[in-house]
Design an enzyme around this catalytic site. Structure first.
Site, PDB file in Angstrom:
ATOM      1  N   ASP A  35       4.087  -9.025   9.322  1.00  0.00           N
ATOM      2  CA  ASP A  35       4.321  -7.620   9.031  1.00  0.00           C
ATOM      3  C   ASP A  35       5.696  -7.456   8.398  1.00  0.00           C
ATOM      4  O   ASP A  35       6.533  -8.366   8.450  1.00  0.00           O
ATOM      5  CB  ASP A  35       4.225  -6.789  10.311  1.00  0.00           C
ATOM      6  CG  ASP A  35       2.778  -6.573  10.749  1.00  0.00           C
ATOM      7  OD1 ASP A  35       1.869  -6.895   9.952  1.00  0.00           O
ATOM      8  OD2 ASP A  35       2.566  -6.090  11.874  1.00  0.00           O
ATOM      9  N   ASP A  91      -6.969  -7.358  13.823  1.00  0.00           N
ATOM     10  CA  ASP A  91      -6.522  -8.672  14.274  1.00  0.00           C
ATOM     11  C   ASP A  91      -7.335  -9.156  15.472  1.00  0.00           C
ATOM     12  O   ASP A  91      -7.805 -10.291  15.508  1.00  0.00           O
ATOM     13  CB  ASP A  91      -5.025  -8.640  14.607  1.00  0.00           C
ATOM     14  CG  ASP A  91      -4.628  -7.392  15.397  1.00  0.00           C
ATOM     15  OD1 ASP A  91      -5.525  -6.670  15.881  1.00  0.00           O
ATOM     16  OD2 ASP A  91      -3.422  -7.134  15.528  1.00  0.00           O
ATOM     17  N   ASP A 123       8.441  -6.073   9.094  1.00  0.00           N
ATOM     18  CA  ASP A 123       9.679  -6.177   9.869  1.00  0.00           C
ATOM     19  C   ASP A 123       9.842  -7.543  10.536  1.00  0.00           C
ATOM     20  O   ASP A 123      10.769  -7.728  11.329  1.00  0.00           O
ATOM     21  CB  ASP A 123       9.721  -5.080  10.937  1.00  0.00           C
ATOM     22  CG  ASP A 123       8.536  -5.154  11.891  1.00  0.00           C
ATOM     23  OD1 ASP A 123       7.400  -5.274  11.401  1.00  0.00           O
ATOM     24  OD2 ASP A 123       8.739  -5.087  13.117  1.00  0.00           O
ATOM     25  N   ASP A 158       0.823  -1.215   0.000  1.00  0.00           N
ATOM     26  CA  ASP A 158       0.000   0.000   0.000  1.00  0.00           C
ATOM     27  C   ASP A 158       0.857   1.264   0.000  1.00  0.00           C
ATOM     28  O   ASP A 158       0.373   2.347   0.344  1.00  0.00           O
ATOM     29  CB  ASP A 158      -0.914   0.021   1.231  1.00  0.00           C
ATOM     30  CG  ASP A 158      -2.229  -0.714   0.989  1.00  0.00           C
ATOM     31  OD1 ASP A 158      -2.439  -1.177  -0.148  1.00  0.00           O
ATOM     32  OD2 ASP A 158      -3.029  -0.840   1.932  1.00  0.00           O
TER      33      ASP A 158
END
Length: 521
Positions: free
Chosen positions: A182, A276, A184, A123
């Site tokens: 994610d 989540d 990282d 995105d």
């Protein structure tokens, strides 16, 4: 002159007239409410301490409670068909510093290439970063990895919207499970081999959650403080919830979902900033079970700048409170789960951990206790202002034994952050202006090391004084220092010792000397 003199002389008299009939009763009521919340929080912490002790003593590990036989990979007749098709989703947004880490780690997972589909859901709004991510995906595709690079025309729904869009593709119907990381996060090669068997052999399990391991925990004192809080969350809260009622909040990453469970629960929703947790609660209300694997750890990065950490904590505090507001009656009316599970979700999970824990920390220890310095008629029992917080603090240390010597600094910093968490919690409960604000947590990767090694960058590392100031923290610091000096001069309970230390903590954060400072490019 007479008017001014009369006005000045009238202030103490006005204070004395208001103090007894108004201030004292209100402050006593506030103390009673805060003491009640403190006791509830204390009982919750003691409950978890007892349960986690029992879990460890009785060795109630997930592999003892659930079947998790390894998937056979030595059968020539079955070949790779014994392995289920797994979808990996990597949502990202302008992740210049870390995108290669997550993509590389996911593409290196030990899983048959024809049974693995990788989606990079980008995105990003920076065209340069988008091109870099696209090229990285092409590089891995040329190596034989089934990886797709996907973008959207807008960021509707933020992370939830990206994940939802990724699930719409036709090839996803062939996937039985979906793992989410994610940008990282860096899973070890055996991640799927250690998590998927729990889903394959137990048809009632919807989610397998792994633990986070922090690669930059020693970056600065602030990251050490974060490690202490998050380690307690994983080693105690998640472990206890998984063992007692097979329910806990999905951490948004480093987890594997059963696709059919996601669909049955209604898929991803963007009504809050904690998509989540939203999905986890809806799946749990459908009767699905969750498993937490504390021995499966995934490398990740902690926010090392105070600004990034503050935004993250706002989202993590505001989102659950807002979700509680929206789902309370849905939980109460649910017919598929037991009354005890409803109580756990409403009371333990939401009310105590997501609301009371934040509010009582700031209201009691940073406002009410200091305020009683000026109103000695209002007394606070030692068990409420000393013993209970001391025991709670000691219980929190079990998650990170190596940082036990930092407990004093940790509690001061947690009290400072409770200012932002309380504000965010109230915004979420009231669904005020910033309730659905989504700010992506800044990840630095190796950028800080590379920049700090440059002398030219070092000259630019000093931020303008105004950019560093946090006015709200400075205001609280001034209030605490005022209370401390008054107590030193007129008090008898020696609260000034705590007030000076806590005021200093707010002051240090207020002038911006916390976390790392990223040199300006």
């Amino acid at each position: 002159m007479e008017v001014n003199g009369g006005g000045a002389a009238g202030l103490p008299e006005a204070w004395s007239q208001v103090r007894a009939p108004v201030i004292v009763p209100l402050l006593r009521l506030a103390v009673a409410v805060c003491l009640t919340m403190s006791v509830l929080l204390f009982l919750e912490r003691m409950y978890m301490a007892v349960v986690i002790s029992g879990v460890k003593i009785l060795r109630r590990r997930p592999d003892r409670r659930y079947r998790c036989d390894p998937i056979p990979d030595d059968d020539p007749e079955l070949g790779t068909s014994a392995f289920p098709v797994v979808l990996i989703q990597i949502p990202m947004f302008n992740e210049r510093e870390v995108y290669q880490l997550s993509i590389g780690a996911v593409c290196g997972l030990s899983w048959p290439s024809d049974r693995l589909v990788v989606q990079v859901l980008d995105d990003s709004t920076d065209p340069v970063i988008k091109e870099m991510v696209r090229i990285e995906c092409e590089r891995w595709a040329h190596k034989g990895v089934n990886i797709t690079y996907q973008i959207r025309e807008n960021r509707k729904g933020y992370k939830a919207g990206a994940l939802k869009e990724g699930m719409k593709h036709g090839y996803v119907r062939e996937c039985e499970y979906v793992a989410i990381f994610d940008a990282d996060f860096q899973p070890d090669p055996d991640f799927l081999r250690r998590t998927i068997p729990f889903l394959v052999h137990n048809s009632d399990i919807a989610l397998v959650q792994a633990r986070w391991r922090f690669v930059n925990a020693d970056e600065c004192l602030m990251t050490r403080m974060q490690e202490m809080s998050l380690d307690y969350h994983f080693t105690v809260e998640q472990e206890v919830s998984s063992s007692v009622c097979a329910f806990f909040g999905f951490n948004g990453t480093a987890g594997v979902w059963r696709v059919s469970a996601v669909n049955e629960a209604g898929g991803w929703k963007d009504r809050t900033t904690v998509e989540d947790m939203d999905l986890a609660i809806r799946a749990s209300l459908k009767g699905w079970k969750f498993v937490y694997l504390g021995d499966v750890q995934v490398k990740s990065e902690l926010p090392s700048t105070f600004k990034a950490f503050r935004f993250q904590q706002h989202r993590w505090s505001c989102g659950p409170a807002n979700l509680f507001r929206k789902m309370l009656m849905e939980i109460v009316r649910n017919k598929k789960v037991t009354i005890w599970k409803k109580i756990h979700v409403i009371y333990n999970f939401f009310l105590i951990r997501k609301i009371i824990a934040h509010i009582v920390t700031f209201a009691f220890y940073c406002l009410i206790i200091p305020a009683t310095i000026f109103v000695p008629e209002v007394r606070i029992p030692k068990w409420g202002c000393v013993y209970i917080p001391t025991i709670i603090t000691l219980l929190n240390s079990v998650g990170t034994p190596r940082s036990f010597h930092l407990l004093f600094f940790w509690i001061l910093f947690e009290n400072v952050m409770s200012l932002h968490r309380t504000k965010a919690t109230l915004i979420g409960l009231l669904e005020a202006g910033r309730a659905n604000e989504w700010v992506v947590t800044e990840k630095l990767g190796n950028a800080l090391k590379m920049k700090s090694s440059s002398k030219s960058s070092a000259k630019k590392s000093f931020m303008r004084v105004w950019d560093r100031l946090n006015v709200t923290e400075l205001g609280v610091a001034a209030f605490l220092f005022s209370c401390g000096w008054y107590d030193l001069a007129f008090g008898k309970d020696h609260f000034f010792i705590y007030l000076f230390f806590q005021g200093a903590a707010f002051f240090i954060v207020g002038i911006g000397y916390v976390g790392t400072i990223v040199p300006q490019s």
